[in-house]
Design an enzyme around this catalytic site. Sequence first.
Site, mmCIF file in Angstrom:
data_model
loop_
_atom_site.group_PDB
_atom_site.id
_atom_site.type_symbol
_atom_site.label_atom_id
_atom_site.label_comp_id
_atom_site.label_asym_id
_atom_site.label_seq_id
_atom_site.Cartn_x
_atom_site.Cartn_y
_atom_site.Cartn_z
ATOM 1 N N HIS A 1 27.273 63.519 19.484
ATOM 2 C CA HIS A 1 26.964 62.290 20.456
ATOM 3 C C HIS A 1 25.855 62.419 21.227
ATOM 4 O O HIS A 1 25.391 63.473 21.940
ATOM 5 C CB HIS A 1 28.380 62.599 21.411
ATOM 6 N N SER B 1 28.544 52.488 32.746
ATOM 7 C CA SER B 1 29.298 53.058 33.540
ATOM 8 C C SER B 1 30.873 52.662 32.708
ATOM 9 O O SER B 1 31.156 51.502 32.760
ATOM 10 C CB SER B 1 29.557 52.883 34.838
ATOM 11 N N LEU B 2 31.289 53.678 31.994
ATOM 12 C CA LEU B 2 32.511 52.894 31.070
ATOM 13 C C LEU B 2 33.716 52.492 31.890
ATOM 14 O O LEU B 2 33.980 52.721 32.954
ATOM 15 C CB LEU B 2 33.186 54.084 30.054
ATOM 16 N N GLU C 1 41.461 46.100 42.912
ATOM 17 C CA GLU C 1 40.174 45.775 43.448
ATOM 18 C C GLU C 1 39.103 45.962 42.418
ATOM 19 O O GLU C 1 37.951 45.308 42.246
ATOM 20 C CB GLU C 1 39.763 46.805 44.604
ATOM 21 N N ASP D 1 36.607 54.143 22.372
ATOM 22 C CA ASP D 1 38.135 54.405 22.628
ATOM 23 C C ASP D 1 37.791 55.681 23.901
ATOM 24 O O ASP D 1 38.997 55.672 24.504
ATOM 25 C CB ASP D 1 38.449 55.021 21.447
ATOM 26 N N HIS E 1 26.655 52.629 25.880
ATOM 27 C CA HIS E 1 25.761 53.518 25.504
ATOM 28 C C HIS E 1 25.593 53.113 23.901
ATOM 29 O O HIS E 1 24.843 53.861 23.164
ATOM 30 C CB HIS E 1 26.424 55.171 25.244
ATOM 31 N N ASN F 1 36.600 55.657 17.215
ATOM 32 C CA ASN F 1 35.863 56.353 16.444
ATOM 33 C C ASN F 1 36.150 57.976 16.637
ATOM 34 O O ASN F 1 35.866 58.790 16.049
ATOM 35 C CB ASN F 1 34.536 56.189 16.492
ATOM 36 N N ARG G 1 37.905 37.925 61.251
ATOM 37 C CA ARG G 1 38.660 37.828 59.856
ATOM 38 C C ARG G 1 39.184 36.465 59.618
ATOM 39 O O ARG G 1 39.105 35.601 58.739
ATOM 40 C CB ARG G 1 39.814 38.793 59.490
ATOM 41 N N ARG H 1 40.023 43.081 62.666
ATOM 42 C CA ARG H 1 41.355 42.513 62.667
ATOM 43 C C ARG H 1 41.826 41.740 63.819
ATOM 44 O O ARG H 1 42.264 40.671 63.849
ATOM 45 C CB ARG H 1 42.356 43.691 62.401
#
Lengths: 611, 611
Positions: A253, A116-117, A356, A147, A69, A177, A308, A463
Amino acid sequence: MIDQDFVKELAQQLRVDSIRSSAAAGSGHPTSSMSAAELMAVLLAGHLHYDFDEPHNPGNDHLIFSKGHASPLLYSMYKAAGAISDEEMLTFRKLGSRIEGHPTPLLPWVDVATGSLGFGLPVGVGVALAGKRLDQLDYRVWVLCGDSEMAEGSIWEAFDHAAHENLDNLTVMVDVNRLGQRGETMHGWDLTSYAQRAEACGWQAIEIDGHDVDEVDRAIAQATGTQSRPTVIVARTHKGKGVKAVDDKENAHGKPVDDPTEAIAELGGERHLSVKVAPPAPGAKARQFAPSTVALPQWDVGTKVSTRRAYGDALAAIGGEHPDVVALDAEVSNSTYAEIFKKAHPERFFEMFIAEQQMVAAAVGMQVRHWRPFASTFAAFLTRAYDFARMAAVSRANIRLVGSHAGVSIGQDGPSQMGLEDLASFRAVHGSTVLYPSDPNQTARLVRAMVETDGVVYMRTTRGDTPVLYGPDEEFPIGGSRVLRSSESDQVTVVAAGITLHEAVKAAEVLAGEDINVRLIDLYSLKPVDAATLAEAARATDGRFVTVEDHWPEGGIGETVLSALADCGVVLRVTKLAVEVMPTSGTPDELLGLAGIDAEHIAAAVRKLAP
Amino acid sequence: MIDQDFVKELAQQLRVDSIRSSAAAGSGHPTSSMSAAELMAVLLAGHLHYDFDEPHNPGNDHLIFSKGHASPLLYSMYKAAGAISDEEMLTFRKLGSRIEGHPTPLLPWVDVATGSLGFGLPVGVGVALAGKRLDQLDYRVWVLCGDSEMAEGSIWEAFDHAAHENLDNLTVMVDVNRLGQRGETMHGWDLTSYAQRAEACGWQAIEIDGHDVDEVDRAIAQATGTQSRPTVIVARTHKGKGVKAVDDKENAHGKPVDDPTEAIAELGGERHLSVKVAPPAPGAKARQFAPSTVALPQWDVGTKVSTRRAYGDALAAIGGEHPDVVALDAEVSNSTYAEIFKKAHPERFFEMFIAEQQMVAAAVGMQVRHWRPFASTFAAFLTRAYDFARMAAVSRANIRLVGSHAGVSIGQDGPSQMGLEDLASFRAVHGSTVLYPSDPNQTARLVRAMVETDGVVYMRTTRGDTPVLYGPDEEFPIGGSRVLRSSESDQVTVVAAGITLHEAVKAAEVLAGEDINVRLIDLYSLKPVDAATLAEAARATDGRFVTVEDHWPEGGIGETVLSALADCGVVLRVTKLAVEVMPTSGTPDELLGLAGIDAEHIAAAVRKLAP
């Protein structure tokens, strides 16, 4: 040594330009940009090595705004570096502009989309890993974190991995900040809380005043001079620094400053300084691995092997053909069979442990550097990284994800281990490809095709060992399907894939003995889907379909078929067999029966539907 | 003080029983159970307060196996405590048994399903939060973690939060047995690496030998005696401890021991000790908040308001009606409007910062204690917690998730912020409910209905203000739909919801002027779906449908409609309008147009389809 007076002016320019672009847009995040102005001014003027005219120069450093952002700041830097004009900068957030609300790779200097933080730093770890272990080049990776995003677990997966891999080519700046979107962060200005956690992971941590250009400069120099561990610079800053109306103020913000003219005046007015950013050393050339001609493995019809296992065997072979293929796995390589690739190509295998998100992010980071990653774990556990697959798509990344242990057919381990939503969720990733083979020779062909396929490419594997249905020379193009049985007198079409295809084969044989002819389609490619073959079947069997899948009823094979037939001109009579009840433990056969997706239930559904 | 000799024997019994049950099953994780035998024996005999006859006693402690694969150990404890018989224990992993491969709440003493590593601890934080801030009871929460799962970021979200909330009622034991599934973990036996990170988060960390019952006992006592911060006991253990063939050996994960008879003999044979587990203090009673009668907010037809705003207003009112409703938000409560609930009911609001996994897990933890959580953030960012929604379903949890800022209609912020896969992914959660209102009065009714709805209940809200369509007294049952326009001469049915419904209203008006009659359906409930109304429309408009959604084409409104009409007896001619191209920044109107889902495109699609 930087010219401190120049850099201070440059920082003010970055602030002013952040205010100008967001004012022009009527939205955006100038205050989140202003806090990091000195951090980025010092980096740009004194430490970054980047040729903006040649964004694909392999020697270039990588700068990732994990706090996406703060895009106004990034675009201000591009302007200062001469990469974009002041005019283009002011098209921020306008339709048709590549100066988007959050950075995306529509801009050639942006490696990945952020916003996307918690995504940018793990990707940075992937790029740094590529630099150390694949490219073996001296470029550095710089990541700017907010932060607020330090609360995301993915950030700490990244810290853990970067230290474990001794990534001294990675420097993170945390712009502390103090203020998030709706108030103070969990740790406010407690820089030490961040520094200590980083140190416990094995990082060098340096706490500084993020507005003191000399401190910033010395911290960066210390980072670049440090061997065998990454460095985090934890910088105390003010959100909205330099403009009294917003400096360290709540409720400022994600919006333009109220009075930009006044704010710009307060910052000393517009400037149009330009920075000559240091280019990388010339002649950088990424390491290349030697190809080897290894034939695709082959399996004989009538034997039994799991898809697999076929994935692992095929990937190892394809790793010979394609020396740019790399593999990652989340601590289950002996289950996904990625370990076969690891044995064949140890330098191109990455153990990501049970993380993951970091695994998928590392794959994204490696493809930034043009490697071709395959990342595997249980299908169920790829759900943990769903946002990262989403952001990979926004990043126009080319990654391949492989989920093993799909469906109830895994048996005794129970529902927590069963991937039952993967087809739905990966179909709903933009530009994705979704594959679900039933046979090892088919798997091998599809793995080879995945290498050349762009976007987020997902393969689901099974599997248990299942019979080999297809010969090794048969072709299985992505977007195709395979008609296993058909005749002029077909009464019902059964559409299956993976484990249920084998059940459908058994059902069709039983039904043939009852003079009920089934057209059987192996829908190994769910996206793109072979709509023509499905439409032909609709006409041939008068719209009568049984779809059967080891997946929840939503978004899998059944809905894929219906979607493909949305305008096929025939009255549809589709019976969808899928997992409708929460499974428990049991043998694979018991669970397929209980879910109503085994041969017996398929046969019953066909009998009921047959004319 | 524990009886050390007894506890040592008990630990051996837990090992023996773990070997016996996995041997009987032919699968399972005995070695991962054996490493934690002393930790659990000491806990069970000396510290746990639990009435196994009354699993719903509000005073009971909570024991969560975050390393769910150590289920044989958990079941051995249940046997020792007299909760299950030896015979039932040996039904492990068999069809029909509640002794599943990984624990699930089919057993009344299991709070949540585990087996997806990194899930149990964050849920434990939620239960502990409920204990401190909602129930105000003295129960303790005990979580057993594996060392492999410490690589999951969600674990560190939990560490961060638990300290921030001063959860001294939470004790975590990390069973550091050094070995993961396919080899050594990232940190092996480096206990300090875990302890330091925990300390940096604000925890008390105690490093011990996990096989020394005295050390375990003293560590637990120290934990229970510590005020205002949680404690982690970092225990050095051997995987497979006590049986030479598997003790600290690789390749011994996730399978029965080869020679159970020999192994049991080595451990001193079968035992059938029973433990009298201390019950909680009698008379525990959870705090209850006083209800207040606050009418649902109402909006006048013709005014404009966003559904996200209506969500906040409605939830605040419903929080009065239902004093067991609680709200959580991931640092965007001024965007989701959860802040309205926060102002009305500050004691029942939980700020989870930017940690979506911890937020969903906390919701799951709170519903363990019978609170009714609503957790909100941007729809796009709920993808970060998709595995946790999946595991909530396996846990039979009743939680409500609300995703705001859905679709391209958010405008300038760009694709990273646009929830475009939420309908697909939440439909594919077992037992879920998926709602997508278009109107504030409708939103309020649906929020009220969500309170009483079991399972994972998802609502999608819209950022922008849209016209009020419905009066405040209209009913909108879950599973229903709303026919906004219909006549005898309808030619095409348009199905929409949320933002696209308003576009469809405009399109229908324009088309009416052209003598094209549209039947317009507001599909506010995607799951369950009102198949009857859709089928009636199919007959009325001869199978002609235009579906329109601010979502990718997969798994949303279009496929929901097709799925509902899979056997409706009419030839379908369905045109699906959805977001097909990666969006950029722009105004909401521009982006709806560019995606081809605005009034103009709907009208064009109807004209093309009309007979």
